[in-house]
Design an enzyme around this catalytic site. Structure first.
Site, mmCIF file in Angstrom:
data_model
loop_
_atom_site.group_PDB
_atom_site.id
_atom_site.type_symbol
_atom_site.label_atom_id
_atom_site.label_comp_id
_atom_site.label_asym_id
_atom_site.label_seq_id
_atom_site.Cartn_x
_atom_site.Cartn_y
_atom_site.Cartn_z
ATOM 1 N N ASN A 135 0.824 -1.217 0.000
ATOM 2 C CA ASN A 135 0.000 0.000 0.000
ATOM 3 C C ASN A 135 0.857 1.266 0.000
ATOM 4 O OD1 ASN A 135 1.051 0.033 2.562
ATOM 5 N ND2 ASN A 135 -0.898 0.057 3.641
ATOM 6 N N HIS A 137 3.367 1.942 2.195
ATOM 7 C CA HIS A 137 3.911 2.389 3.482
ATOM 8 C C HIS A 137 5.420 2.208 3.536
ATOM 9 C CE1 HIS A 137 3.194 -1.801 5.583
ATOM 10 N NE2 HIS A 137 4.439 -1.727 5.170
HETATM 11 C C1 F6R Z 1 9.448 -3.348 8.370
HETATM 12 C C2 F6R Z 1 8.765 -2.205 7.785
HETATM 13 C C3 F6R Z 1 7.823 -2.368 6.630
HETATM 14 C C4 F6R Z 1 8.277 -3.379 5.597
HETATM 15 C C5 F6R Z 1 7.229 -3.517 4.495
HETATM 16 C C6 F6R Z 1 7.614 -4.560 3.452
HETATM 17 O O1 F6R Z 1 10.255 -2.953 9.462
HETATM 18 O O2 F6R Z 1 8.921 -1.141 8.262
HETATM 19 O O3 F6R Z 1 7.653 -1.112 6.022
HETATM 20 O O4 F6R Z 1 9.502 -2.986 5.051
HETATM 21 O O5 F6R Z 1 6.007 -3.866 5.047
HETATM 22 O O6 F6R Z 1 7.612 -5.810 4.047
HETATM 23 P P1 F6R Z 1 8.158 -7.105 3.276
HETATM 24 O O7 F6R Z 1 9.639 -6.903 3.133
HETATM 25 O O8 F6R Z 1 7.843 -8.248 4.197
HETATM 26 O O9 F6R Z 1 7.456 -7.152 1.970
#
Ligand code: F6R
Length: 240
Positions: A135, A137
């Site tokens: 999304n 973030h």
């Molecule tokens: C983790 C964090 C999140 C992840 C994001 C992607 O500390 O802050 O912003 O980087 O949700 O997560 P993955 O790498 O599991 O796709």
């Protein structure tokens, strides 16, 4: 923004590790900003290899983690405290007192957020590692979060909880809240490396780079930072 498109997850992890290793060689007392989730797992393995081969030492390195769940304690296997110790800290020579992870102690959340923010503001992150949510973030700054926010308590987006369900037995077990660095904290870092791999990140990577800068897609704020490196694999970069 510098965009580096590489073949696959392995190559993305390799390139990101090279940046960090160079940074630590150049400045042994580097302050890192660290992420959790699936994306940096291989990167951390590569940093451990570099440490084992005596290429670098972490003894003077400090780190600040982006975020931590609220509602599960530090000993829970899915807490980011456990994640970081399992994937990195237990295997390198970092000093405990140099490791900063937001404290999710339920009785003192607001106070802990303030303390974490004060520590961050006294320090200066040389190199921040980021993943990106589907999304948009970064950290747990969900769509709609004002860019001016500093460390705060966030209610997680439904999409984020669904995305992270893979780490838990059911959606109801996924925490509903987290403590996270704000966008303002992230933007203070000297250099930011955002990593992404997999086809499910293709749309959001395109929007982050080519869409307008909007709080609806928090990662788009990175267009305003002077020193961002985006490292993607062919799938995540397939719409670029
Ligand atoms: C983790 C964090 C999140 C992840 C994001 C992607 O500390 O802050 O912003 O980087 O949700 O997560 P993955 O790498 O599991 O796709």
């Amino acid at each position: 923004m510098k965009i580096i498109k590489l073949k696959d997850y392995e190559a993305v992890s390799q390139r990101a590790s090279e940046f960090i290793i160079e940074q630590i060689k150049h400045k042994p007392n580097t302050t890192l900003g660290l992420a959790t989730g699936s994306t940096p797992v291989r990167l951390y393995e590569k940093l451990i290899e570099a440490y084992e081969h005596k290429e670098i030492s972490f003894k003077d390195v400090k780190s600040y983690n982006l975020d931590e769940y609220i509602g599960i304690n530090r000993n829970h296997p899915q807490s980011y405290y456990q994640y970081m110790h399992k994937h990195l800290f237990s295997k390198i020579d970092m000093k405990d007192e140099h490791i900063y992870i937001p404290n999710n102690d339920i009785d003192q959340l607001e106070e802990n957020a303030k303390k974490y923010n004060n520590a961050l503001n006294k320090s200066f992150i040389d190199l921040q590692i980021l993943g990106i949510g589907s999304n948009g973030h970064i950290g747990f700054n969900e769509p709609g979060t004002p860019f001016g926010k500093e460390t705060f308590i966030v209610e997680l987006d439904e999409q984020t909880r669904k995305d992270n369900m893979r780490f838990f037995n059911s959606l109801s077990e996924v925490p509903k809240y987290a403590i996270t660095m704000g966008i303002k904290n992230i933007m203070r870092s000297k250099c930011i490396i955002l990593m992404a791999s997999g086809i499910e990140k293709a749309d959001v990577i395109y929007e982050m780079i080519h869409g307008s800068v909007t709080e609806d897609l928090p990662a788009s704020v990175l267009q305003l930072h002077p020193n961002v490196i985006v490292i993607v694999d062919e799938q995540a970069g397939s719409k670029l």
